[in-house]
Design a protein around this motif. Structure first.
Motif, PDB file in Angstrom:
ATOM      1  N   GLY A 161       0.836  -1.199   0.000  1.00  0.00           N
ATOM      2  CA  GLY A 161       0.000   0.000   0.000  1.00  0.00           C
ATOM      3  C   GLY A 161       0.865   1.241   0.000  1.00  0.00           C
ATOM      4  N   PRO A 162       0.656   2.164   0.938  1.00  0.00           N
ATOM      5  CA  PRO A 162       1.479   3.371   1.004  1.00  0.00           C
ATOM      6  C   PRO A 162       2.721   3.196   1.886  1.00  0.00           C
ATOM      7  CG  PRO A 162      -0.325   3.575   2.520  1.00  0.00           C
ATOM      8  CD  PRO A 162      -0.521   2.255   1.806  1.00  0.00           C
ATOM      9  N   ASN A 163       2.965   1.989   2.399  1.00  0.00           N
ATOM     10  CA  ASN A 163       3.997   1.770   3.410  1.00  0.00           C
ATOM     11  C   ASN A 163       5.232   1.055   2.879  1.00  0.00           C
ATOM     12  OD1 ASN A 163       2.231   2.731   5.566  1.00  0.00           O
ATOM     13  ND2 ASN A 163       1.116   0.848   5.200  1.00  0.00           N
ATOM     14  N   VAL A 164       6.380   1.423   3.451  1.00  0.00           N
ATOM     15  CA  VAL A 164       7.645   0.715   3.257  1.00  0.00           C
ATOM     16  C   VAL A 164       8.083   0.275   4.638  1.00  0.00           C
ATOM     17  CG1 VAL A 164      10.035   0.874   2.505  1.00  0.00           C
ATOM     18  CG2 VAL A 164       8.259   2.145   1.271  1.00  0.00           C
ATOM     19  N   THR A 165       8.094  -1.022   4.886  1.00  0.00           N
ATOM     20  CA  THR A 165       8.466  -1.556   6.183  1.00  0.00           C
ATOM     21  C   THR A 165       9.811  -2.271   6.055  1.00  0.00           C
ATOM     22  OG1 THR A 165       6.143  -1.885   6.746  1.00  0.00           O
ATOM     23  CG2 THR A 165       7.765  -3.093   8.060  1.00  0.00           C
ATOM     24  N   LEU A 166      10.800  -1.833   6.833  1.00  0.00           N
ATOM     25  CA  LEU A 166      12.122  -2.463   6.817  1.00  0.00           C
ATOM     26  C   LEU A 166      12.204  -3.495   7.926  1.00  0.00           C
ATOM     27  CD1 LEU A 166      14.351   0.680   6.281  1.00  0.00           C
ATOM     28  CD2 LEU A 166      13.687  -1.017   4.588  1.00  0.00           C
ATOM     29  N   ARG A 167      12.822  -4.618   7.611  1.00  0.00           N
ATOM     30  CA  ARG A 167      13.027  -5.658   8.620  1.00  0.00           C
ATOM     31  C   ARG A 167      14.275  -6.447   8.274  1.00  0.00           C
ATOM     32  NH1 ARG A 167      12.181 -10.462   6.757  1.00  0.00           N
ATOM     33  NH2 ARG A 167      10.831 -10.846   4.997  1.00  0.00           N
ATOM     34  N   PRO A 168      14.821  -7.193   9.221  1.00  0.00           N
ATOM     35  CA  PRO A 168      16.009  -8.001   8.951  1.00  0.00           C
ATOM     36  C   PRO A 168      15.696  -9.104   7.931  1.00  0.00           C
ATOM     37  CG  PRO A 168      15.581  -7.865  11.319  1.00  0.00           C
ATOM     38  CD  PRO A 168      14.393  -7.282  10.623  1.00  0.00           C
ATOM     39  N   PRO A 169      16.715  -9.582   7.247  1.00  0.00           N
ATOM     40  CA  PRO A 169      16.490 -10.631   6.245  1.00  0.00           C
ATOM     41  C   PRO A 169      16.119 -11.965   6.882  1.00  0.00           C
ATOM     42  CG  PRO A 169      18.829 -10.238   6.520  1.00  0.00           C
ATOM     43  CD  PRO A 169      18.115  -9.196   7.343  1.00  0.00           C
TER      44      PRO A 169
END
Length: 87
Positions: A58-66
């Motif tokens: 959607g409008p979001n960019v969520t960063l997380r570990p691989p």
């Protein structure tokens, strides 16, 4: 630095001309192109994010570990690619 950019998204989509029929997208939630661009820009602007995963939705960019590698063979193959320096 190691970079691996993989764009996959099954819950939210970006409409492209690859699909043979636009009806495919009729009932799906589409991700705006500017969200995809912002996700890629995060990696370009901040080299310390190498290895992070950007989930674009959607409008979001969520960063997380691989994710962890599924097995030693996968880890070895990726290490070979990185050591080549161009794959």
């Amino acid at each position: 630095m190691r970079y691996l950019l993989v764009l996959t998204n099954y819950d939210h989509l970006q409409e492209t001309n690859i699909a043979p029929d636009k009806a495919l997208f009729k009932d799906m939630v589409l991700t705006p192109m500017d969200t995809l661009i912002r996700g890629v820009a995060k990696f370009v602007e901040d080299p310390s994010l190498s290895g992070e995963v950007a989930e674009i939705h959607g409008p979001n960019v969520t960063l997380r570990p691989p994710h962890e590698y599924v097995d030693d063979d996968s880890a070895r193959n990726l290490e070979v690619f990185w050591n080549l320096g161009y794959a």
